[in-house]
Enzyme design. Structure first.
Site, short mmCIF file in Angstrom:
data_model
loop_
_atom_site.label_atom_id
_atom_site.label_comp_id
_atom_site.label_asym_id
_atom_site.label_seq_id
_atom_site.Cartn_x
_atom_site.Cartn_y
_atom_site.Cartn_z
N ARG A 102 45.43 32.05 -35.13
CA ARG A 102 46.59 32.70 -34.49
C ARG A 102 46.23 33.98 -33.75
NH1 ARG A 102 49.21 31.43 -39.39
NH2 ARG A 102 50.25 29.42 -39.16
N LYS A 124 45.46 36.57 -18.46
CA LYS A 124 45.87 35.15 -18.37
C LYS A 124 44.70 34.29 -18.81
CE LYS A 124 49.30 35.20 -14.70
NZ LYS A 124 49.64 34.66 -13.36
N GLU A 166 39.78 36.04 -3.50
CA GLU A 166 40.73 36.84 -4.29
C GLU A 166 40.74 38.29 -3.80
OE1 GLU A 166 42.72 35.27 -6.25
OE2 GLU A 166 41.72 33.66 -7.36
N LYS A 203 44.57 45.18 -8.97
CA LYS A 203 45.11 44.22 -9.93
C LYS A 203 45.75 44.95 -11.11
CE LYS A 203 44.74 40.06 -12.51
NZ LYS A 203 44.08 38.80 -12.79
N GLU A 214 57.23 38.73 -15.70
CA GLU A 214 58.67 38.49 -15.93
C GLU A 214 59.53 39.24 -14.93
OE1 GLU A 214 58.51 38.28 -20.80
OE2 GLU A 214 58.48 40.19 -19.76
N ARG A 218 54.24 40.67 -10.71
CA ARG A 218 52.91 40.08 -10.86
C ARG A 218 52.76 38.79 -10.06
NH1 ARG A 218 49.15 39.42 -16.34
NH2 ARG A 218 47.45 38.47 -15.18
N ASN A 222 49.80 35.63 -7.01
CA ASN A 222 49.60 34.18 -6.85
C ASN A 222 49.63 33.75 -5.38
OD1 ASN A 222 49.53 33.53 -9.63
ND2 ASN A 222 51.73 33.87 -9.72
N HIS A 225 48.10 30.53 -4.11
CA HIS A 225 47.75 29.73 -5.28
C HIS A 225 48.60 28.47 -5.44
CE1 HIS A 225 45.30 33.18 -6.15
NE2 HIS A 225 44.87 32.67 -7.29
N HIS A 229 46.34 25.53 -5.84
CA HIS A 229 46.28 24.78 -7.10
C HIS A 229 46.56 23.30 -6.88
CE1 HIS A 229 46.98 28.40 -10.05
NE2 HIS A 229 45.78 28.37 -9.55
N HIS A 242 37.85 27.14 -6.73
CA HIS A 242 39.15 27.80 -6.82
C HIS A 242 39.39 28.74 -5.62
CE1 HIS A 242 42.67 29.70 -8.57
NE2 HIS A 242 42.09 30.89 -8.44
#
Ligand code: NAD
Length: 334
Positions: A102, A124, A166, A203, A214, A218, A222, A225, A229, A242
């Site tokens: 955990r 991440k 990036e 960053k 949220e 942030r 992306n 991406h 992706h 990538h």
């Protein structure tokens, strides 16, 4: 900082003696000896697990291999899992650290440009599913990130370019001056120390305001991406790196922005030129059906109630999240 100082640096974190270094065959061959020796010298009892390299192996089997090695190494809840390698190793080791017992402490020793400027910070972690890139994962902030720039000397040119995607992203979404600087430097040889430092500042400035993505801040990281992706997923992970997929994705997003009247064609051309000068693609080389790409894009983590949300630039130095772009227009750009 030098990798040979890893043990001395980590000694003061209060980690247990047993520790696990997760690496891949390439980074491991070059640098695991130095790291293990340094850990032993500082009083740790390190074990190592070596994964197959590349995106093709960023999957649940590699995570399982790390869990098995963690048990064998006798890790307890205060034992650190240390990632030594690029973004693939970092994402896998970080996910294992987030979930083993955990959660155990996690440390990053990035050895690719991409991992130094992006994936080693921000917390991440995760792995790919065949249905979509990075679809399983967890947030897990590293307790420490130790960057030894000298490891970049062994990195193949294609992977240096890969990391630059990036870097260029940061310029487009949030720092016009940095973008100008990169334009001036392109073709002359990069000052990697300066580039890594500025990228991390940028960053970190976003992540500290919106750690768990949220607050809508942030998400701008992306940029490129969602398209990228989808391309990685459809290519079967690996043939397109990538950063290369993100580069083509940024060019597509800029093209979409122009079509929507949000950005000038001139600004979009500046981005494409810089990508090309950095040795990156400014379009998808392999042609997929737009409907296929859209289907995979809709599985993106930014999608809400089936509505695609895309990061679109409005000029060099500024981008925002836009939803409700008509699929017809996205198809035309694709
Ligand atoms: N977690 C995040 O926030 C985040 C951000 C960006 C990208 N990523 C992920 O990062 C991954 C890409 O990372 P990457 O480009 O580092 O790929 P990678 O980890 O596959 O490394 C690229 C290649 O370089 C080799 N290598 C590593 N260090 C080396 C060195 N110093 N010298 C020679 N060879 C070396 C590796 O073995 C590998 O073959 C993707 O899976 C992407 O999704 C994650």
């Amino acid at each position: 900082m030098k990798l040979a100082e890893t043990g001395r640096f980590l000694k003061n974190f209060g980690f247990s003696r047993n520790t696990l270094v997760v690496t891949d065959k390439n980074a491991g061959r070059l640098y695991a000896g130095t790291v293990l020796k340094s850990l032993r010298r500082a009083g740790f009892n390190p074990s190592a697990v070596t994964l197959e390299p590349g995106e093709k192996h960023k999957n649940i089997s590699s995570v399982a291999k790390i869990y098995g090695s963690a048990v064998k190494a006798g890790l307890d809840r205060k034992s650190a899992i240390i990632a030594l390698g690029g973004g693939v190793v970092g994402d896998l080791a970080g996910f294992a650290a987030a979930t083993f017992m955990r959660g155990v402490p996690f440390v990053q020793l990035p050895t690719t440009l991409l991992a130094m400027v992006d994936s080693s910070v921000g917390g991440k972690t995760g792995f790919d599913l065949k249905e979509g890139k990075n679809l399983a994962g967890a947030f897990c902030q590293p307790k420490a990130v130790l960057i030894d720039l000298s490891t970049l000397k062994t990195l193949p040119a294609r992977h240096v370019a890969n990391g630059m995607a990036e870097v260029i992203k940061y310029g487009v979404i949030m720092d016009a001056e940095f973008f100008d600087y990169l334009e001036k430097k392109a073709g002359e040889g990069w000052d990697l120390e300066k580039i890594v430092f500025r990228s991390l500042e940028l960053k970190a400035s976003v992540v500290e305001k919106d750690e768990f993505e949220e607050k809508g801040l942030r998400e701008i990281l992306n940029f490129g991406h969602t398209f990228g992706h989808a391309c990685e997923t459809l290519s079967g992970y690996g043939p397109v790196l990538h950063g290369e997929a993100v580069a083509a994705g940024m060019a597509a997003a800029a093209g979409l922005s122009v079509k929507l009247g949000r950005m000038t064609a001139g600004e979009s051309a500046r981005l494409k030129n810089l990508l090309k000068k950095a040795g990156l693609p400014a379009e998808f080389k392999k042609k997929f059906k737009p409907s296929e790409i859209l289907k995979v894009m809709l599985r993106d983590k930014k999608t809400r109630n089936g509505r695609l949300r895309l990061v679109l630039p409005s000029r060099i130095g500024k981008a925002e999240v836009v939803s409700g772009v008509p699929e017809k227009i996205i198809r035309e750009v694709l």
